[in-house]
Scaffold this active site. Structure first.
Site, PDB file in Angstrom:
ATOM      1  N   HIS A 138      -0.489   9.884  -4.789  1.00  0.00           N
ATOM      2  CA  HIS A 138      -0.671  11.102  -5.587  1.00  0.00           C
ATOM      3  C   HIS A 138       0.431  12.089  -5.168  1.00  0.00           C
ATOM      4  CE1 HIS A 138      -2.611  14.906  -6.770  1.00  0.00           C
ATOM      5  NE2 HIS A 138      -3.379  14.191  -7.561  1.00  0.00           N
ATOM      6  N   ASP A 161      -5.229   9.370   3.061  1.00  0.00           N
ATOM      7  CA  ASP A 161      -5.730  10.259   2.018  1.00  0.00           C
ATOM      8  C   ASP A 161      -6.909   9.561   1.342  1.00  0.00           C
ATOM      9  OD1 ASP A 161      -6.240  11.547  -0.349  1.00  0.00           O
ATOM     10  OD2 ASP A 161      -4.225  11.311  -1.177  1.00  0.00           O
ATOM     11  N   GLN A 221      -9.913   9.478  -3.052  1.00  0.00           N
ATOM     12  CA  GLN A 221     -10.560   8.613  -4.039  1.00  0.00           C
ATOM     13  C   GLN A 221     -11.396   7.523  -3.370  1.00  0.00           C
ATOM     14  OE1 GLN A 221     -10.580   9.142  -7.233  1.00  0.00           O
ATOM     15  NE2 GLN A 221      -8.917  10.619  -7.436  1.00  0.00           N
ATOM     16  N   LYS A 269     -14.495  15.806  -5.600  1.00  0.00           N
ATOM     17  CA  LYS A 269     -14.508  14.442  -6.109  1.00  0.00           C
ATOM     18  C   LYS A 269     -15.693  13.657  -5.567  1.00  0.00           C
ATOM     19  CE  LYS A 269      -9.459  14.342  -6.405  1.00  0.00           C
ATOM     20  NZ  LYS A 269      -9.111  14.315  -7.828  1.00  0.00           N
ATOM     21  N   CYS A 289      -0.776  12.683 -11.941  1.00  0.00           N
ATOM     22  CA  CYS A 289      -0.083  13.150 -10.732  1.00  0.00           C
ATOM     23  C   CYS A 289       0.485  11.985  -9.924  1.00  0.00           C
ATOM     24  CB  CYS A 289      -0.988  13.991  -9.833  1.00  0.00           C
ATOM     25  SG  CYS A 289      -1.522  15.514 -10.590  1.00  0.00           S
TER      26      CYS A 289
HETATM   27  C1  LIG Z   1      -5.475  10.156  -4.159  1.00  0.00           C
HETATM   28  C2  LIG Z   1      -5.507  11.650  -4.284  1.00  0.00           C
HETATM   29  N1  LIG Z   1      -4.964  12.403  -3.318  1.00  0.00           N
HETATM   30  C3  LIG Z   1      -4.967  13.734  -3.367  1.00  0.00           C
HETATM   31  C4  LIG Z   1      -5.515  14.410  -4.428  1.00  0.00           C
HETATM   32  C5  LIG Z   1      -5.468  15.894  -4.437  1.00  0.00           C
HETATM   33  O1  LIG Z   1      -6.745  16.416  -4.385  1.00  0.00           O
HETATM   34  P1  LIG Z   1      -6.993  17.984  -4.548  1.00  0.00           P
HETATM   35  O2  LIG Z   1      -6.297  18.381  -5.807  1.00  0.00           O
HETATM   36  O3  LIG Z   1      -8.477  18.094  -4.648  1.00  0.00           O
HETATM   37  O4  LIG Z   1      -6.446  18.643  -3.336  1.00  0.00           O
HETATM   38  C6  LIG Z   1      -6.086  13.685  -5.461  1.00  0.00           C
HETATM   39  C7  LIG Z   1      -6.646  14.382  -6.636  1.00  0.00           C
HETATM   40  O5  LIG Z   1      -6.497  13.993  -7.771  1.00  0.00           O
HETATM   41  C8  LIG Z   1      -6.077  12.274  -5.388  1.00  0.00           C
HETATM   42  O6  LIG Z   1      -6.607  11.537  -6.369  1.00  0.00           O
END
Ligand SMILES: Cc1ncc(COP(=O)(O)O)c(C=O)c1O
Lengths: 404, 146
Positions: free
Chosen positions: A121, A198, A201, A224, A362
């Site tokens: 992401h 991270d 998900q 999420k 993203c």
């Molecule tokens: C794999 C992953 N990492 C990071 C993020 C970023 O999350 P946030 O926007 O809640 O900080 C997302 C959100 O879509 C994500 O799917």
């Protein structure tokens, strides 16, 4: 059946969109919230609102107790050793920025390297680019194969004496791939490299245990996992967090301040400068209690069933191509339909009351890899049913009819 | 009657499938690339101007049905028009799809995009090629819908 009446716990799902019953298939973007979470927010502001860690009055003590209780719930949920290892942040994005700035940046010298992957992401790309630029360091990318899986043997080739850090997603938000992070964490540690995962998900779909995974840092976003926006978690090993400089300065993160010398607070408070998202943290605790009651392994099974059902249904249609066919997947399906732009798919779906996401999610480097501008993505959560999948499939057929 | 008929009119679907003037333009005086970072759509506009009049116009790029049809119809609409007429058209077209005010002027074929105003998420698709067009006329090379 455990999951039959779950929709009733989520009041937002009981509505019509464009004259159709809402089918929400965008949980990878954000999940809906159960009554318990909504009531927790409400109840907090009606009965307990006050600032934490600083009041002698009763309300402040109540708020502090609930906030710290949420930290305990999270500690157990992710199998951390101690609640001191749980830092409340705004979300995965802030957690990654915190580690990039407070842990990795001080380690970096010119020409050092940080490893991420092709399937990250943007939140797990840009913060690393920023520190690399500042320190004249380099970003190295683990490639993926056509199924959307990391090519693990390439990691060994990328690691060298200049590698200072690895950061990887546990589950890809646009491909659904579940990465073998246990194995990769071990590889990192064999080479004396620290690693961040991270889990934005992952935690809503899979059981995780920090003691078993042995990740140095792990993060996720509350929104999420059925909790509100604006709250998330950074996990870090105690010994690493203790050595790190603070990320932001302010109230709550200090023990004492004089103009000559400021003494920082202990972890986790050292990393929680300023008044935090108190109601959000408490509601996150409630969301996790809700999940615990259903049982994360039951959730994994339910979502696996949906994923398998949806995958086989979509594959029956020769015009549909699934993007991301890893052997290990969470309940996320990206797809494209021959000759139809994902944006148009999204609009037709919406006219049928079906919420999916259309775009690059993203993850532009993934789109570049597959040489497509965007995908349509359906993602599933505990409240989805096979009926929802049937409606998705029906709407796909409508798309094909319109643009044939 | 389908739920989406107000947006995906036959004419729009036709221009999406068979876009007009969808090629490079070797000889051109103006050019700009339009980019919608939200969905990755890209549309480039090429124009051959002569004496303040559009002699030739073409577009290239890939996008959704709305942005492709809009670019295609744009090229048909602005040919042989003067710069100030085009500027006026752009304003009216923008009003048409954003519903800021009722558009009284006859917009001809462009009027088929009126349905877009019920789909706020798609306004940028309809206007992408127009933004690229205006940028080209103003001598900029690149524009985005942001
Ligand atoms: C794999 C992953 N990492 C990071 C993020 C970023 O999350 P946030 O926007 O809640 O900080 C997302 C959100 O879509 C994500 O799917």
């Amino acid at each position: 059946m455990l999951f039959e009446n779950i929709k009733e716990n989520f009041p937002i799902l009981d509505q019509q969109i464009n004259g159709k019953n809402l089918v929400y298939l965008d949980s990878a973007a954000t999940t809906q919230k159960p009554n318990e979470v909504i009531d927790s927010l409400n109840g907090y502001y009606k009965e307990k609102n006050s600032n934490i860690h600083r009041g002698v009055h009763t309300l402040s003590q109540k708020a502090t107790k609930d906030y710290e209780k949420a930290r305990e719930i999270i500690t157990r949920f992710i199998g951390a050793i101690s609640s001191k290892e749980i830092i409340f942040v705004r979300g995965a994005t802030e957690a990654i920025n915190l580690i990039a700035n407070s842990y990795v940046k001080p380690l970096l010298n010119e020409n050092d390297e940080i490893i991420i992957s092709q399937m990250e992401h943007h939140a797990n790309i840009v913060p690393w680019q920023m520190v690399c630029e500042e320190k004249n360091a380099k970003l190295k990318i683990i490639p993926i194969n056509d199924n959307g899986e990391l090519i693990i043997k390439k990691i060994d080739e990328l690691i060298n004496e200049r590698t200072k850090f690895i950061s990887l997603n546990h589950v890809s938000n646009s491909l659904g791939t579940i990465n073998p992070i246990r194995e990769i964490i071990e590889m990192a540690h064999q080479n004396n490299i620290k690693i961040m995962i991270d889990g934005a998900q992952a935690v809503q779909h899979l059981e995780i245990d920090m003691k078993e995974l042995d990740a140095d840092f792990y993060c996720f976003s509350g929104h999420k996992i059925y909790a509100p926006t604006g709250i998330g978690v950074l996990y870090g090993k105690k010994e690493l967090l203790r050595k790190m400089p603070p990320y932001q300065g302010g109230g709550d993160m200090i023990k004492s301040v004089t103009f000559e010398k400021t003494i920082y607070n202990d972890i986790p408070n050292k990393f929680e400068a300023g008044t935090p998202n108190i109601s959000g943290a408490i509601a996150l605790g409630k969301a996790i209690e809700y999940i615990n009651r259903i049982g994360i392994s039951n959730i994994t099974k339910h979502e696996d069933d949906l994923l398998n059902y949806a995958t086989s249904k979509l594959k029956e249609n020769s015009k549909v191509r699934i993007i991301g066919e890893a052997k290990q997947k969470a309940a996320v399906i990206s797809f494209i339909i021959e000759g139809i732009h994902p944006h148009d798919i999204g609009t037709i779906m919406d006219s049928q009351g079906i919420a999916i996401r259309a775009g690059h999610h993203c993850t532009q480097p993934i789109m570049d890899f597959y040489n497509i501008p965007a995908t349509a993505r359906a993602s599933f959560a505990i409240y989805n049913t096979k009926e929802d999948v049937d409606k998705l499939v029906e709407a796909i057929e409508k798309c094909i009819k319109v643009f044939a | 009657m389908n739920d989406w008929d107000d947006l995906y009119l036959e004419v729009i679907l036709d221009h999406n499938k068979n876009p007009r003037n969808n090629h490079e333009l070797k000889e051109h005086t103006h050019h700009a690339d339009g980019h919608n970072p939200l969905c990755g759509d890209r549309v480039s506009i090429n124009i051959l101007m002569d004496n303040d009049i559009v002699k030739e116009v073409s577009f290239t790029g890939s996008g959704c049905a709305i942005s492709t049809a809009s670019a295609s119809i744009l090229t048909e609409t602005i040919k042989n028009k003067k710069r100030n007429e085009i500027e006026k058209l752009f304003k009216d077209f923008h009003d048409l799809v954003t519903n800021e005010k009722e558009v009284e002027k006859k917009l001809g074929k462009l009027a088929i995009f009126e349905g877009v105003k019920k789909y706020p998420a798609r306004v940028k698709c309809a206007t992408l090629s127009w933004h690229a067009l205006m940028a080209a006329l103003e001598g900029e090379k690149k524009t985005t819908t942001e």
